[in-house]
Scaffold this motif. Sequence first.
Motif, PDB file in Angstrom:
ATOM      1  N   TRP A   9       0.497  -0.979  -0.062  1.00 54.40           N
ATOM      2  CA  TRP A   9       0.471  -0.019  -0.065  1.00 54.40           C
ATOM      3  C   TRP A   9       0.778   1.261   0.226  1.00 54.40           C
ATOM      4  O   TRP A   9       0.287   1.901  -0.360  1.00 54.40           O
ATOM      5  N   PRO A  10       1.859   1.268   0.641  1.00 55.86           N
ATOM      6  CA  PRO A  10       2.793   2.559   0.432  1.00 55.86           C
ATOM      7  C   PRO A  10       3.293   2.799  -1.376  1.00 55.86           C
ATOM      8  O   PRO A  10       3.422   4.013  -1.052  1.00 55.86           O
ATOM      9  N   THR A  11       3.469   1.863  -1.974  1.00 49.90           N
ATOM     10  CA  THR A  11       4.150   2.330  -3.251  1.00 49.90           C
ATOM     11  C   THR A  11       2.472   2.752  -4.209  1.00 49.90           C
ATOM     12  O   THR A  11       3.011   3.123  -4.837  1.00 49.90           O
ATOM     13  N   VAL A  12       1.899   1.994  -3.958  1.00 54.65           N
ATOM     14  CA  VAL A  12      -0.208   1.956  -4.479  1.00 54.65           C
ATOM     15  C   VAL A  12       0.347   3.314  -3.923  1.00 54.65           C
ATOM     16  O   VAL A  12      -0.578   4.465  -4.811  1.00 54.65           O
ATOM     17  N   ALA A  17      -0.122   9.419  -5.763  1.00 58.32           N
ATOM     18  CA  ALA A  17       0.426  10.309  -5.458  1.00 58.32           C
ATOM     19  C   ALA A  17       0.887  11.233  -6.948  1.00 58.32           C
ATOM     20  O   ALA A  17       0.894  12.533  -7.093  1.00 58.32           O
ATOM     21  N   ILE A  18       2.234  10.524  -7.314  1.00 64.20           N
ATOM     22  CA  ILE A  18       2.944  10.858  -8.743  1.00 64.20           C
ATOM     23  C   ILE A  18       1.823  10.583  -9.781  1.00 64.20           C
ATOM     24  O   ILE A  18       1.301  12.424 -10.750  1.00 64.20           O
ATOM     25  N   GLU A  54      11.060   0.487  -9.339  1.00 66.44           N
ATOM     26  CA  GLU A  54      10.359  -0.704  -8.044  1.00 66.44           C
ATOM     27  C   GLU A  54       9.487  -1.446  -9.147  1.00 66.44           C
ATOM     28  O   GLU A  54       8.673  -2.884  -8.649  1.00 66.44           O
ATOM     29  N   ALA A  55       8.207  -0.953 -10.086  1.00 69.23           N
ATOM     30  CA  ALA A  55       7.917  -1.922 -10.918  1.00 69.23           C
ATOM     31  C   ALA A  55       8.465  -3.146 -11.806  1.00 69.23           C
ATOM     32  O   ALA A  55       7.942  -4.230 -11.328  1.00 69.23           O
ATOM     33  N   THR A  61       2.588  -4.853  -6.046  1.00 69.49           N
ATOM     34  CA  THR A  61       1.717  -6.368  -6.406  1.00 69.49           C
ATOM     35  C   THR A  61       2.370  -7.466  -7.034  1.00 69.49           C
ATOM     36  O   THR A  61       3.582  -7.527  -6.860  1.00 69.49           O
ATOM     37  N   ARG A  62       2.155  -8.753  -6.991  1.00 69.53           N
ATOM     38  CA  ARG A  62       2.603  -9.797  -6.893  1.00 69.53           C
ATOM     39  C   ARG A  62       1.891 -10.588  -9.090  1.00 69.53           C
ATOM     40  O   ARG A  62       2.365 -10.943  -9.127  1.00 69.53           O
ATOM     41  N   VAL A  63       1.478  -9.353  -9.486  1.00 68.73           N
ATOM     42  CA  VAL A  63       0.673  -9.748 -10.461  1.00 68.73           C
ATOM     43  C   VAL A  63       1.726  -8.521 -11.486  1.00 68.73           C
ATOM     44  O   VAL A  63       1.491  -6.997 -11.425  1.00 68.73           O
TER      45      VAL A  63
END
Length: 294
Positions: A9-12, A17-18, A54-55, A61-63
């Motif tokens: 969730w921090p990355t979501v 934000a971006i 990061e992606a 996610t794991r997807v």
Amino acid sequence: MQSVPAVEWPTVGLWLAIHGLFAAATWWHAAVPPWLLPLIGAPLVCWHASYQHEAIHGHPTRVGWLNAALAGLPLMLWVPYGIYRDSHLKHHENEYLTDPIEDPESFYVTPGEWALYSTPRRVLHRVVNALAGRLLIGPAFVAGLFLCREALKVVRGRADLRAWAMHAAGAGLLLSWVLLVCEMSLWTYLLCFAYPGTSLLLLRSFAEHHAAPEPEDRTAIVEAEPPFALLFLNNNLHVAHHDKPGVPWYRLPRYEAVRRLNTARPSERIYRGYREIARHWLFRAKESPVHPHL
């Protein structure tokens, strides 16, 4: 090491934000003084590139396809996400770090290539090996080199056409928003967002790798000032990142602290922020463009 949740969730939140700030900056660009717009646009594009990184490493996610879709909007315009992903994962083959033949992110050239270069091209390579040159003309240098290599792949029938098709779709969506909806000129976007955003990204990578006989000694740490640490999503802690590429950005400082206590090598290069790097190499080449160990 603590397990990574199925959804980070921090990355979501970072993604929201971006993209929210980017939408606001482009929508209200006409209300922003011209001198201020690149100071807003460049960090947003760079921040988005940090998110793409990061992606590539499996977040948030794991997807895999979902991560790629979330990261796919090409704010820098010149590099398809799919090609960036594949080349960056190749870069993480640590035994080949900095090798200009095997490492697609190396700024070095081989002695054989150097012998064939014209004087202007040699000058260009030396200029981008100083920080000022890397920031000012580096974006044009890396984008031009990348596009030339991709053009050769097209001629040789080796181009990743799927990645380019996805890139074209993303670029079309982006430019429809920027040019048609927000009524920003293409030149404004290039000069205030894409180009300086790439420049900021090159600041992060300027000193993170160097040639050395042992692979473990080829990566550096920059103890970045807090704004840069957030902008680069702690990827300035580059030894830690190469040690455990799957650690998410918000856990990397803790991982680095533990790593430095337990497994740090005495030979590791540590810079006390980007001001130190600027003091050393703002107008002086960091090293020779020719790889010293080939």
